[in-house]
Enzyme design. Structure first.
Site, PDB file in Angstrom:
ATOM      1  N   ALA A  95       3.051  -0.805   4.853  1.00 29.34           N
ATOM      2  CA  ALA A  95       2.572  -0.823   6.244  1.00 29.34           C
ATOM      3  C   ALA A  95       2.055  -2.201   6.662  1.00 29.34           C
ATOM      4  CB  ALA A  95       1.487   0.230   6.421  1.00 29.34           C
ATOM      5  N   GLU A 104      12.721  -9.406   1.620  1.00 29.84           N
ATOM      6  CA  GLU A 104      11.873  -8.282   2.056  1.00 29.84           C
ATOM      7  C   GLU A 104      12.679  -6.986   1.905  1.00 29.84           C
ATOM      8  OE1 GLU A 104      10.770  -8.737   6.165  1.00 29.84           O
ATOM      9  OE2 GLU A 104       9.819  -6.764   6.282  1.00 29.84           O
ATOM     10  N   TYR A 149      11.358   8.682   0.864  1.00 27.43           N
ATOM     11  CA  TYR A 149      11.278   7.584  -0.107  1.00 27.43           C
ATOM     12  C   TYR A 149      11.976   7.861  -1.435  1.00 27.43           C
ATOM     13  CZ  TYR A 149       7.852   5.956   3.273  1.00 27.43           C
ATOM     14  OH  TYR A 149       7.244   5.539   4.435  1.00 27.43           O
ATOM     15  N   PRO A 164       0.789  -1.229   0.000  1.00 26.16           N
ATOM     16  CA  PRO A 164       0.000   0.000   0.000  1.00 26.16           C
ATOM     17  C   PRO A 164       0.822   1.280   0.000  1.00 26.16           C
ATOM     18  CG  PRO A 164      -0.179  -1.150   2.106  1.00 26.16           C
ATOM     19  CD  PRO A 164       0.490  -2.082   1.151  1.00 26.16           C
ATOM     20  N   ASN A 165       0.323   2.210  -0.798  1.00 26.83           N
ATOM     21  CA  ASN A 165       0.848   3.574  -0.915  1.00 26.83           C
ATOM     22  C   ASN A 165       2.149   3.674  -1.710  1.00 26.83           C
ATOM     23  OD1 ASN A 165      -1.245   4.937   0.586  1.00 26.83           O
ATOM     24  ND2 ASN A 165      -0.448   3.871   2.367  1.00 26.83           N
ATOM     25  N   ASN A 186       8.024  -5.618  -0.829  1.00 22.35           N
ATOM     26  CA  ASN A 186       7.946  -4.507   0.116  1.00 22.35           C
ATOM     27  C   ASN A 186       6.476  -4.437   0.518  1.00 22.35           C
ATOM     28  OD1 ASN A 186       7.756  -2.189   1.582  1.00 22.35           O
ATOM     29  ND2 ASN A 186       8.976  -0.929   0.184  1.00 22.35           N
TER      30      ASN A 186
HETATM   31  O1  CA2 Z   1      10.398   1.930   3.966  1.00 20.01           O
HETATM   32  C1  CA2 Z   1       9.543   1.273   3.366  1.00 20.01           C
HETATM   33  O2  CA2 Z   1       9.723   0.828   2.238  1.00 20.01           O
HETATM   34  C2  CA2 Z   1       8.178   1.016   4.017  1.00 20.01           C
HETATM   35  O3  CA2 Z   1       7.806  -0.325   3.740  1.00 20.01           O
HETATM   36  C3  CA2 Z   1       7.223   1.989   3.373  1.00 20.01           C
HETATM   37  C4  CA2 Z   1       5.821   1.984   3.983  1.00 20.01           C
HETATM   38  C5  CA2 Z   1       5.903   2.113   5.513  1.00 20.01           C
HETATM   39  O4  CA2 Z   1       4.599   1.973   6.062  1.00 20.01           O
HETATM   40  C6  CA2 Z   1       6.824   1.074   6.107  1.00 20.01           C
HETATM   41  O5  CA2 Z   1       6.880   1.275   7.501  1.00 20.01           O
HETATM   42  C7  CA2 Z   1       8.214   1.183   5.522  1.00 20.01           C
HETATM   43  C8  CA2 Z   1       4.999   3.156   3.469  1.00 20.01           C
HETATM   44  C9  CA2 Z   1       4.926   3.246   2.004  1.00 20.01           C
HETATM   45  C10 CA2 Z   1       4.387   4.605   1.661  1.00 20.01           C
HETATM   46  O6  CA2 Z   1       4.957   4.981   0.456  1.00 20.01           O
HETATM   47  C11 CA2 Z   1       4.872   6.284   0.100  1.00 20.01           C
HETATM   48  C12 CA2 Z   1       5.699   6.674  -0.905  1.00 20.01           C
HETATM   49  C13 CA2 Z   1       5.691   7.989  -1.299  1.00 20.01           C
HETATM   50  C14 CA2 Z   1       4.825   8.883  -0.716  1.00 20.01           C
HETATM   51  C15 CA2 Z   1       3.975   8.474   0.299  1.00 20.01           C
HETATM   52  C16 CA2 Z   1       4.000   7.164   0.697  1.00 20.01           C
END
Ligand code: CA2
Length: 146
Positions: free
Chosen positions: A78, A99, A24, A11-12, A75
């Site tokens: 969340a 992962e 990110y 997600p996201n 990946n």
């Molecule tokens: O660090 C990572 O790759 C995470 O898996 C990313 C997740 C977060 O909930 C994990 O704790 C760590 C969140 C992905 C959200 O991705 C976005 C990318 C750009 C803008 C907003 C959100």
């Protein structure tokens, strides 16, 4: 025939490159998928890149990877921190699982420090930015060779 590797993003992660670049980075998910796919060509692997915001869809794709994909890079976003369903699906998958987290989840809020998926993953990469996906593919390639 090149072996298939499934690249799953949760997600996201479709927002990659569009929001929160300080965490990110600036690459879009499309850029990342293209880079991983190019590296796959070099390594003799075909990469199938998928993203979903829905837990059940990710579970279904992990099931589909059984018997068709030689490895999974995931990946879970969340869902890493909440999803026993994704862990169970990966436990029913036979190949190597790496992962990836773009950010260093251990440097962030305490609720991000635990990942259910790590109990199944053969390797975990965190905090290497989007390069982590490339490192993960290299690791899958060497595990498949061994
Ligand atoms: O660090 C990572 O790759 C995470 O898996 C990313 C997740 C977060 O909930 C994990 O704790 C760590 C969140 C992905 C959200 O991705 C976005 C990318 C750009 C803008 C907003 C959100």
């Amino acid at each position: 025939m090149p072996k298939l590797v499934t690249l799953l993003n949760g997600p996201n992660l479709n927002l990659l490159g569009l929001r929160q670049p300080e965490i990110y980075g600036r690459e879009t998910l499309e850029d990342v998928a293209a880079k991983v796919s190019d590296l796959g060509e070099e390594l003799g692997l075909r990469v199938k890149a998928l993203q979903s915001n829905h837990e059940g869809q990710l579970v279904d794709w992990i099931h589909e990877a059984r018997g068709t994909s030689a490895g999974i890079i995931i990946n879970p976003g969340a869902y890493s921190h909440t999803s026993v369903a994704i862990l169970d699906a990966l436990n029913a998958y036979e190949g190597p699982v790496i992962e990836v987290h773009i950010s260093n989840i251990h440097k962030r809020e305490a609720f991000r420090h635990h990942s259910y998926v790590s109990a199944r993953a053969d390797g975990v990469i965190a905090g290497c930015g989007t390069e982590g996906y490339l490192l993960a593919l290299r690791r899958i390639a060497s595990l498949l060779k061994a």
